[in-house]
Scaffold this motif. Structure first.
Motif, PDB file in Angstrom:
ATOM      1  N   SER A   1       0.833  -1.194   0.000  1.00 37.45           N
ATOM      2  CA  SER A   1       0.000   0.000   0.000  1.00 37.45           C
ATOM      3  C   SER A   1       0.876   1.254   0.000  1.00 37.45           C
ATOM      4  CB  SER A   1      -0.906   0.019   1.231  1.00 37.45           C
ATOM      5  OG  SER A   1      -1.483   1.298   1.410  1.00 37.45           O
ATOM      6  N   GLU A   2       0.747   2.062  -1.030  1.00 41.83           N
ATOM      7  CA  GLU A   2       1.528   3.293  -1.106  1.00 41.83           C
ATOM      8  C   GLU A   2       1.177   4.234   0.029  1.00 41.83           C
ATOM      9  OE1 GLU A   2       2.516   6.952  -4.250  1.00 41.83           O
ATOM     10  OE2 GLU A   2       1.095   5.360  -4.791  1.00 41.83           O
ATOM     11  N   ASP A   3      -0.118   4.334   0.379  1.00 43.59           N
ATOM     12  CA  ASP A   3      -0.553   5.222   1.459  1.00 43.59           C
ATOM     13  C   ASP A   3       0.076   4.813   2.789  1.00 43.59           C
ATOM     14  OD1 ASP A   3      -2.089   6.718  -0.237  1.00 43.59           O
ATOM     15  OD2 ASP A   3      -3.994   5.789   0.330  1.00 43.59           O
ATOM     16  N   ALA A   4       0.031   3.521   3.094  1.00 40.72           N
ATOM     17  CA  ALA A   4       0.540   3.045   4.384  1.00 40.72           C
ATOM     18  C   ALA A   4       2.043   3.245   4.498  1.00 40.72           C
ATOM     19  CB  ALA A   4       0.186   1.577   4.574  1.00 40.72           C
ATOM     20  N   ARG A   5       2.783   2.884   3.462  1.00 45.93           N
ATOM     21  CA  ARG A   5       4.249   3.022   3.568  1.00 45.93           C
ATOM     22  C   ARG A   5       4.673   4.481   3.572  1.00 45.93           C
ATOM     23  NH1 ARG A   5       3.821   0.983  -1.883  1.00 45.93           N
ATOM     24  NH2 ARG A   5       4.636   2.485  -3.410  1.00 45.93           N
ATOM     25  N   ALA A   6       3.983   5.344   2.798  1.00 45.12           N
ATOM     26  CA  ALA A   6       4.332   6.763   2.784  1.00 45.12           C
ATOM     27  C   ALA A   6       4.046   7.396   4.135  1.00 45.12           C
ATOM     28  CB  ALA A   6       3.556   7.481   1.677  1.00 45.12           C
ATOM     29  N   TYR A   7       2.938   7.017   4.745  1.00 46.74           N
ATOM     30  CA  TYR A   7       2.592   7.539   6.069  1.00 46.74           C
ATOM     31  C   TYR A   7       3.643   7.129   7.095  1.00 46.74           C
ATOM     32  CZ  TYR A   7       0.319   7.692  10.621  1.00 46.74           C
ATOM     33  OH  TYR A   7       0.040   7.898  11.940  1.00 46.74           O
ATOM     34  N   CYS A   8       4.024   5.855   7.096  1.00 45.88           N
ATOM     35  CA  CYS A   8       5.004   5.378   8.072  1.00 45.88           C
ATOM     36  C   CYS A   8       6.370   6.015   7.844  1.00 45.88           C
ATOM     37  CB  CYS A   8       5.103   3.859   8.014  1.00 45.88           C
ATOM     38  SG  CYS A   8       3.645   3.007   8.647  1.00 45.88           S
ATOM     39  N   ALA A   9       6.752   6.150   6.586  1.00 49.44           N
ATOM     40  CA  ALA A   9       8.038   6.781   6.279  1.00 49.44           C
ATOM     41  C   ALA A   9       8.056   8.216   6.780  1.00 49.44           C
ATOM     42  CB  ALA A   9       8.305   6.737   4.781  1.00 49.44           C
ATOM     43  N   ARG A  10       6.970   8.910   6.575  1.00 49.24           N
ATOM     44  CA  ARG A  10       6.893  10.313   6.998  1.00 49.24           C
ATOM     45  C   ARG A  10       6.821  10.430   8.525  1.00 49.24           C
ATOM     46  NH1 ARG A  10       2.796  11.301   4.430  1.00 49.24           N
ATOM     47  NH2 ARG A  10       1.204  11.152   6.053  1.00 49.24           N
ATOM     48  N   ASP A  11       5.948   9.638   9.142  1.00 46.69           N
ATOM     49  CA  ASP A  11       5.714   9.789  10.577  1.00 46.69           C
ATOM     50  C   ASP A  11       6.902   9.324  11.412  1.00 46.69           C
ATOM     51  OD1 ASP A  11       3.647  10.703  12.409  1.00 46.69           O
ATOM     52  OD2 ASP A  11       3.633   8.649  13.171  1.00 46.69           O
ATOM     53  N   PHE A  12       7.644   8.346  10.909  1.00 44.55           N
ATOM     54  CA  PHE A  12       8.765   7.806  11.671  1.00 44.55           C
ATOM     55  C   PHE A  12      10.121   8.213  11.096  1.00 44.55           C
ATOM     56  CE2 PHE A  12       5.157   5.170  12.753  1.00 44.55           C
ATOM     57  CZ  PHE A  12       5.288   5.029  14.129  1.00 44.55           C
TER      58      PHE A  12
END
Length: 376
Positions: free
Chosen positions: A40-51
């Motif tokens: 999921s592009e949304d999930a990985r982008a969110y995690c990359a950004r948030d962490f």
């Protein structure tokens, strides 16, 4: 190897966002989250950004090519293909439960890690709970253990996670979803060939997804069972009876999908002492596990009950610290690949006994699993 480990996280779903990424960041002196991966592009982008993760990938095949020390495999489905490829790339591996779908897959994972000289550890967080360790100590005071009762009341997950800021990926493309589903089905077929629909459902969704935790904790406490006496699989639950010498272990799992009151208890009974370990929902950070000890005196009305909080340390965090110690210090994990494979053997055995209605000696032995497949 010493110091800080560069890790890649494969799978950015619920357990990654609620637990692993959170504690990897807290343990920044031990770990650097160097890469994340999810379909999921949304999930990985969110995690990359948030962490604050510098690299993100849609494909785990690309991630394991990166200059990393270790990977955490947190995906749904079997973890065998990723773990084998990661070991071949020289990476240490921590896989969430279940480690794989069959004993045959698990043997491949173990062989790959042994050939590469890398650590293979399975994420059974309950084994790293300080209260579980306290129970193991207290169990030594039991001189005539007669019954171990393991009871899980499964409850809805949503109420336990709605307070977290989670990012769910959108629906997967139809073709990808079908490919993943077919892969799951093929691996279940290989694990329990010829099984009926109910047994297949229970193997995939109850035993591998949930009860493998209870089986591992049972083995950590009692060792390998002498026999599996009885198994009944239902659409709403599962009951099993194991024998340990003169003691009986009754394992009960029931789905109760309305009330948000998750409960998992390990209760040990001897004539002079009773002990109960009560686990909270695994999605609540740092919620303590309660140990209850009841005592009495022969020929007396006297009895007592104590409720003990051992620690507020989070078992997922303790697990990650142990993984770091094993990688950097050359230790063998408490929940190593070879040890954890016996849990998969038990999952296969539970289905076999349910289908045959015949007791099975030494159900966790890997040779028994091989024999069952040869007879299928």
């Amino acid at each position: 190897m010493a110091g800080r480990l560069r890790v890649g996280v494969i799978g950015c779903g619920l357990i990654a966002q609620v637990m692993h990424l959170h504690y990897l960041r807290e343990l920044a002196d031990r770990f650097e989250i160097a890469a994340v991966c999810d379909v999921s592009e949304d999930a990985r982008a969110y995690c990359a950004r948030d962490f604050g993760v510098p690299m993100q990938f849609a494909s785990w095949q690309e991630l394991v090519k990166q200059p990393l020390d270790a990977v955490l495999v947190l995906t749904s489905g079997s973890h065998a293909p990723i773990a084998v490829a990661a070991a071949a790339a020289g990476l240490h591996v921590l896989v969430e439960k279940p480690m794989c779908f069959s004993v045959a897959e698990g043997k491949e994972m173990i062989s790959a890690a042994e050939n590469a000289g890398t650590v293979l550890m399975v994420g059974y967080d309950k084994r790293y709970d300080p209260a579980y360790a306290r129970l193991l100590e207290a169990k030594r005071t039991l001189h005539d253990l007669r019954l171990l009762r393991i009871t899980t009341l499964e409850s809805p997950i949503a109420p336990y996670i709605q307070h977290y800021n989670l990012r769910r990926g959108g629906p997967l493309p139809k073709a990808l979803n079908q490919t993943l589903s077919e892969d799951d089905d093929a691996r279940v077929d290989a694990a329990i060939p010829g099984a009926d629909a109910l047994s297949r459902w229970a193997y995939r969704n109850v035993l591998l997804d949930s009860m493998v935790h209870e089986l591992n904790a049972m083995r950590g406490m009692m060792g390998e069972p002498d026999s599996l006496e009885f198994v009944d699989i239902r659409e709403t639950g599962l009951t099993a009876i194991f024998k340990y010498g003169t003691a009986q272990c009754v394992l009960i799992w029931v789905d109760l999908p309305v009330i948000a009151r998750y409960q998992m208890e390990f209760a040990l009974y001897s004539p002079e002492r009773r002990m109960t370990l009560s686990f909270p929902s695994p999605f609540l950070r740092s919620m303590p596990t309660m140990l209850i000890i009841e005592d009495g005196e022969a020929n007396s009305p006297y009895s007592s009950r104590s409720e003990q909080v051992t620690s507020y340390r989070e078992s997922f965090k303790e697990e990650l610290m142990h993984f770091h110690d094993c990688v950097t210090g050359g230790r063998t994990p408490v929940t190593s690949g070879p040890d954890s494979l016996h849990d998969i053997a038990l999952c296969e055995a539970l289905v076999a006994v349910h289908r045959s209605r015949t007791r099975l000696d030494h159900p966790s032995e890997l040779s028994m699993a091989t024999a069952r497949h040869q007879q299928s």
